[in-house]
Scaffold this active site. Structure first.
Site, PDB file in Angstrom:
ATOM      1  N   LEU A  53      47.608 -54.563 -34.775  1.00 11.65           N
ATOM      2  CA  LEU A  53      47.397 -55.929 -34.279  1.00 11.65           C
ATOM      3  C   LEU A  53      46.022 -55.993 -33.630  1.00 11.65           C
ATOM      4  O   LEU A  53      45.685 -55.142 -32.806  1.00 11.65           O
ATOM      5  CB  LEU A  53      48.477 -56.309 -33.257  1.00 11.65           C
ATOM      6  CG  LEU A  53      48.326 -57.699 -32.618  1.00 11.65           C
ATOM      7  CD1 LEU A  53      48.438 -58.805 -33.667  1.00 11.65           C
ATOM      8  CD2 LEU A  53      49.368 -57.916 -31.517  1.00 11.65           C
TER       9      LEU A  53
ATOM     10  N   ILE B 111      46.205 -50.773 -31.938  1.00  8.00           N
ATOM     11  CA  ILE B 111      45.452 -51.962 -31.564  1.00  8.00           C
ATOM     12  C   ILE B 111      44.112 -51.939 -32.294  1.00  8.00           C
ATOM     13  O   ILE B 111      43.392 -50.946 -32.271  1.00  8.00           O
ATOM     14  CB  ILE B 111      45.255 -52.048 -30.035  1.00  8.00           C
ATOM     15  CG1 ILE B 111      46.618 -52.030 -29.318  1.00  8.00           C
ATOM     16  CG2 ILE B 111      44.478 -53.314 -29.695  1.00  8.00           C
ATOM     17  CD1 ILE B 111      47.566 -53.154 -29.690  1.00  8.00           C
ATOM     18  N   LYS B 112      43.821 -53.061 -32.927  1.00 10.32           N
ATOM     19  CA  LYS B 112      42.619 -53.170 -33.755  1.00 10.32           C
ATOM     20  C   LYS B 112      41.478 -53.731 -32.914  1.00 10.32           C
ATOM     21  O   LYS B 112      41.627 -54.771 -32.264  1.00 10.32           O
ATOM     22  CB  LYS B 112      42.925 -54.113 -34.918  1.00 10.32           C
ATOM     23  CG  LYS B 112      42.274 -53.757 -36.222  1.00 10.32           C
ATOM     24  CD  LYS B 112      42.795 -54.688 -37.302  1.00 10.32           C
ATOM     25  CE  LYS B 112      42.343 -54.244 -38.669  1.00 10.32           C
ATOM     26  NZ  LYS B 112      42.662 -55.261 -39.677  1.00 10.32           N
ATOM     27  N   VAL B 113      40.347 -53.035 -32.949  1.00 11.60           N
ATOM     28  CA  VAL B 113      39.180 -53.385 -32.137  1.00 11.60           C
ATOM     29  C   VAL B 113      37.957 -53.393 -33.048  1.00 11.60           C
ATOM     30  O   VAL B 113      37.761 -52.438 -33.806  1.00 11.60           O
ATOM     31  CB  VAL B 113      38.993 -52.333 -31.005  1.00 11.60           C
ATOM     32  CG1 VAL B 113      37.680 -52.522 -30.277  1.00 11.60           C
ATOM     33  CG2 VAL B 113      40.172 -52.375 -30.035  1.00 11.60           C
TER      34      VAL B 113
END
EC number: 2.2.1.2
Length: 351
Positions: free
Chosen positions: A106, A137-139
């Protein structure tokens, strides 16, 4: 056994680059995992399409609009629920490999792409809200995103670092990951559960270059760049410095090939899957590419083939006056803008 099992045996995971409530609730995602899919990625554009085209959201949207929430909070409520449900479907896969596969990503808000502290705070909040050990977690891989990566890794959070086009930026990401791991080890904490993927975007490179390149280089440079990036990866993660971290439980970052759906209809539809298979990598594919690969793809360790030819193609591109690092910066900015626009579009009906 499917071709996806053959790819997994070669050391590569195939993930699905799509997520929606229908995909989860219909049993389709569970079926894809049975075929050999090992994880899921999402992004603002994927959720924008899902919310616009999937009738299963309608009742929840109506209910959320009755609550005193911001459009972003309404979006997050639905997205977190979808990711949590997908994590549940992928949990058996995750546990069967000792936590090495079965991740669901996400993304943080695109508006935070230049804000390291804001990214860290939102990533922590989203990770806690999902509450699943196989959440990632997508960064975005901006300088701020890479700073955030170091902190998040030291927090013990698995990260999908996205929108990489640059080999230089990718190496910076590896170094930030190693610093985060070292900090966590120095604090006496476990690192074995932390996994990071570096999402290197493929088809957009060819899309940007094909109008300017001679015919014999068209459709070749994105794959050449990926092969060179994989050589960089092998060099970085076989150093004595990283071996010392690995001996204490650290995992290697894995290169993830993203944007692997073919944009040019003249190219084979499995071009960016067939030619990028190698150990310790991931390829996240849209539905159509997944179906095409299962139907007529080829499972062969291609990532380490033709490396000298790839280097020659990159050298020829440079000789034509094309700086792939300058291009990488532009493509990342374009990608950030596309995600920002998709995010705005996504939030508009949630006002």
């Amino acid at each position: 056994m499917t071709i996806l099992s053959d790819v997994k045996a070669l050391g590569q995971q195939i993930w699905l680059d799509n997520l929606s409530r229908s995909l989860v609730q219909s049993g389709e995602l569970a079926q894809m995992l049975k075929q050999g899919v090992c994880g899921v990625t999402s992004n603002p554009a994927i959720f924008q399409k899902a919310f616009a085209g999937d009738a299963l959201y309608a009742d929840e949207v109506a209910a959320l609009k009755q609550q005193d929430l911001s459009p972003k909070q309404r979006y997050e409520t639905m997205a977190v629920a979808d990711v949590r449900a997908a994590c549940g479907i992928c949990l058996a896969e995750h546990e069967s490999t000792g936590g090495k596969t079965g991740f669901v990503s996400l993304e943080v808000s695109p508006e935070l792409s230049k804000d390291a502290q804001g990214t860290v705070e939102e990533a922590r909040r989203l990770y806690a809200a999902i509450g699943c050990k196989n959440a990632m977690i997508k960064v975005p891989a901006t300088d701020a995103g890479i700073d955030a990566l170091e902190t998040l890794v030291s927090d013990g959070i698995s990260v999908n670092l996205t929108l990489l086009f640059s080999r230089v930026q990718t190496l910076k990401a590896y170094a930030a990951y190693a610093r985060g791991i070292a900090k966590r080890l120095a604090a006496g904490q476990s690192v074995a559960h932390i996994h990071v993927v570096a999402s290197f975007f493929i088809s957009r490179v060819d899309g940007a270059l094909d109008t300017t390149l001679p015919d014999h280089l068209k459709g070749k440079i994105a794959i050449a760049l990926a092969k060179a990036a994989y050589q960089d990866w092998e060099q970085y993660f076989t150093t004595p410095e990283f071996a010392a971290l690995e001996a204490q439980g650290a995992n290697r970052v894995q290169l993830l090939w993203a944007s692997t759906g073919v944009k040019n209809p003249a190219y084979p539809d499995t071009l960016y899957v067939d030619n990028l298979i190698g150990a310790h990598t991931v390829n996240t594919v849209p539905d159509a590419t997944l179906k095409a690969f299962i139907d007529h793809g080829t499972a062969k360790a291609t990532l380490t083939e033709g490396v000298e030819e790839a280097q020659a193609q990159l050298a020829e591109t440079a000789a034509l006056g094309i700086d792939v690092e300058t291009l990488a910066n532009r493509l990342q900015e374009d990608g950030l803008k596309q995600f920002e626009e998709a995010f705005e579009k996504l939030l508009a009906p949630l006002v």
